[in-house]
Design a protein around this motif. Sequence first.
Motif, PDB file in Angstrom:
ATOM      1  N   GLN A   1       0.804  -1.219   0.000  1.00 44.47           N
ATOM      2  CA  GLN A   1       0.000   0.000   0.000  1.00 44.47           C
ATOM      3  C   GLN A   1       0.840   1.273   0.000  1.00 44.47           C
ATOM      4  O   GLN A   1       0.448   2.279  -0.598  1.00 44.47           O
ATOM      5  N   ASP A   2       2.004   1.245   0.648  1.00 47.20           N
ATOM      6  CA  ASP A   2       2.847   2.444   0.671  1.00 47.20           C
ATOM      7  C   ASP A   2       3.427   2.741  -0.711  1.00 47.20           C
ATOM      8  O   ASP A   2       3.503   3.907  -1.129  1.00 47.20           O
TER       9      ASP A   2
ATOM     10  N   LEU B   1       2.050   1.848  -3.540  1.00 46.50           N
ATOM     11  CA  LEU B   1       0.912   2.307  -4.351  1.00 46.50           C
ATOM     12  C   LEU B   1       0.615   3.773  -4.063  1.00 46.50           C
ATOM     13  O   LEU B   1       0.316   4.551  -4.980  1.00 46.50           O
ATOM     14  N   ASN B   2       0.701   4.151  -2.813  1.00 44.33           N
ATOM     15  CA  ASN B   2       0.433   5.536  -2.433  1.00 44.33           C
ATOM     16  C   ASN B   2       1.472   6.479  -3.040  1.00 44.33           C
ATOM     17  O   ASN B   2       1.138   7.568  -3.535  1.00 44.33           O
ATOM     18  N   GLU B   3       2.746   6.070  -3.036  1.00 39.84           N
ATOM     19  CA  GLU B   3       3.797   6.893  -3.640  1.00 39.84           C
ATOM     20  C   GLU B   3       3.575   7.051  -5.141  1.00 39.84           C
ATOM     21  O   GLU B   3       3.696   8.155  -5.693  1.00 39.84           O
ATOM     22  N   ARG B   4       3.244   5.951  -5.807  1.00 40.86           N
ATOM     23  CA  ARG B   4       3.016   6.014  -7.260  1.00 40.86           C
ATOM     24  C   ARG B   4       1.818   6.894  -7.576  1.00 40.86           C
ATOM     25  O   ARG B   4       1.829   7.678  -8.543  1.00 40.86           O
TER      26      ARG B   4
ATOM     27  N   HIS C   1      -7.117   5.942  -7.692  1.00 37.41           N
ATOM     28  CA  HIS C   1      -7.295   5.731  -6.242  1.00 37.41           C
ATOM     29  C   HIS C   1      -6.588   4.448  -5.860  1.00 37.41           C
ATOM     30  O   HIS C   1      -6.552   3.482  -6.629  1.00 37.41           O
ATOM     31  N   SER C   2      -6.010   4.407  -4.651  1.00 34.11           N
ATOM     32  CA  SER C   2      -5.448   3.167  -4.121  1.00 34.11           C
ATOM     33  C   SER C   2      -5.862   2.996  -2.677  1.00 34.11           C
ATOM     34  O   SER C   2      -6.096   3.975  -1.955  1.00 34.11           O
ATOM     35  N   THR C   3      -5.973   1.751  -2.232  1.00 27.50           N
ATOM     36  CA  THR C   3      -6.415   1.459  -0.874  1.00 27.50           C
ATOM     37  C   THR C   3      -5.232   1.392   0.086  1.00 27.50           C
ATOM     38  O   THR C   3      -4.094   1.156  -0.314  1.00 27.50           O
TER      39      THR C   3
ATOM     40  N   LYS D   1      -3.360  -3.692   9.504  1.00 33.34           N
ATOM     41  CA  LYS D   1      -1.902  -3.743   9.520  1.00 33.34           C
ATOM     42  C   LYS D   1      -1.423  -4.729   8.459  1.00 33.34           C
ATOM     43  O   LYS D   1      -2.181  -5.543   7.960  1.00 33.34           O
ATOM     44  N   ARG D   2      -0.157  -4.674   8.154  1.00 29.53           N
ATOM     45  CA  ARG D   2       0.430  -5.677   7.247  1.00 29.53           C
ATOM     46  C   ARG D   2       0.491  -7.011   7.957  1.00 29.53           C
ATOM     47  O   ARG D   2       0.817  -7.089   9.149  1.00 29.53           O
TER      48      ARG D   2
END
Length: 461
Positions: free
Chosen positions: A381-382, A384-387, A424-426, A458-459
Motif C-alpha cells: 500500500q505504501d 501504491l500511495n507513492e506512485r 485511487h489506491s487502498t 496492519k500488514r
Amino acid sequence: MIMNKYLPRLEDLVPISDSTETFSETPMVREFSKLYVKEQLQVLADLVRQSMIYMKYPNPNNDRDILMGDDFTSSKVFLDYIHDLNLFPKSHLALVNSRKNIDLKNSSLYHFVVIVEAPNNKTFMVDTTPDVGYTYGKVIDLEHQDIYQSYTVVDSTLEELISLIRNDMYYISHGQYNYSQIENYNIFKKSLQNVDYLDGLFYRYYECVMDSNFSHLKEILKHEFFDKITEFENIEQLNDIHKEPVIERWKSNLEFLLENSKDYKAQQIEAQKIIGEEKKDKYLDLRDMSILYNHITPRLFYEFGYNVIIIKSSSYLLGISKSVTLSMIPDQRRLITEYDCNIGEKSELGLYPMSFFHPHGMKYNYQMKGPNKVILLNDDQDLLNERKHWIRKNYGQKIKGHYVEWFNGEKMLWDPNLLTNYVHSTDDACEASMHFLVGYPEYQVFTRFNYPNPVLMKRKK
C-alpha cells in the motif's frame, strides 16, 4: 482461552469521529465503554464477521481457531471472543428456523445466531454470518423485532450431535470416505427423522453426500429418506413462491428510499436483503478458488496481501489510462483481476456506488461518471500511495484550474489533486475489501458502516 490473533483487544479499539475518515459512520464514534450495549455488540459483531473466511464445509477441528467457516463457526467465535473479553456472560448459541412474515413455518431454513442477555435487561440476537442477507451482520433487540419462528438453545448434547454431522460433512466434501461415517449416520438419523428443527441440517447433509462420490452412503440416503427429501423439495418450491411478494415489497421499499432518502445505510441493508434471497452468483476467481462476491471479507485480502486501485474517469478523459495503469503496476505479474464499471452511475439495484465508497463520496460522483477500472493486485500500500501521488503531481498540470469538456459534453473544472485525480489506491485490507466491490455495493459483506478491525488494517507478518 488465549485471545484469537485475528481479533483485537478492547484497548486497541479507537473511536472514529472525523467525518473525512472512510469509516466515520460506524457505531464506534466514542470509547467502547461509553457506547450503548447494542452499539458495543454491533462493533464486536463487525469485528468477528469481517475476520472470517467463508467456508461451506469447514474443518470442525480448527475452524474457530483460524476463523474459517460459516454462521455456526462465526457464532462460536463470537461467543469465544466475548468470553475472552469478559463481556456478556449470559450468552448462548441458538439454532433458528423460518423467518417470521417471510418463510413458511415448515421451511427447512437452518441458521445459527447468538442470543445475548445484556445487563440492561434486554435480549439481543447477534448475527455474525460472513455473507449478505436478511439480518446478516446485524444486532437485533428482540423486544422490538422478533425475527424467527423458533429459537432452539444449542446445549452440549445438541452441539455434540451437530458437530458429529459437520465433521462428517467436512471429510465427505473433501472426498474422504470411511465406514465410521455410515456408523455415525446410523447414530444421528433418528434425530434427523424426528426433530423438525434439524430438517435444514439434514438437508445440507443430504446435499453434501449427493454431491460426493460416496456411492454406498448415497444409496442408503436415497432408500431411507426418499419421501422426506421429496417433501423438502416441494416445501422449498412453495416457500420460494411464498417469498415472492415479500421480495417485491423489499424492492418497493428500496425504490422509495432511493427516491426520497439519503439514508445510504438503510438503502444498502434493503438491497442486501434482496440479493440474499435472489442469490445471483458473481465470483472472484482467486488462485485455485472461486469466491462469491457476497463472501468477500477483509480477512481474505489480508491473508493474500491484496490491495485495490481504481483507474478513474479523468485518466480516460485525458487519454492516459494505460500509462497510469503501468505506472501503478510496473510488474504486471502482480495484477490479480480487474473489471470495468461506471462508478458514477447506478448499480444493478439502483444504488449509487459513491454513496458506499466514502462518507463524502457523493460530492465527487459527477467526476466518476465515465469509464472506471477496478483492479485487484498483490502490492504494498505504501508503494501504491507513492506512485499515486507521483501521477497526480506529474500529469495534467497544464490544464489544472481550467474547465474541460466532460464525457457528457458539460464543463468540468480540472483538479488533479482532488476532483480529477486519475487513480485511487487502498490503504489496508478493510478498505480493499470494500472498494473492490465498489461497483457492487449490494454484495459488500464489509461496508463503510462497519467498524474496521485494527488487526486487519496492519500488514500481515
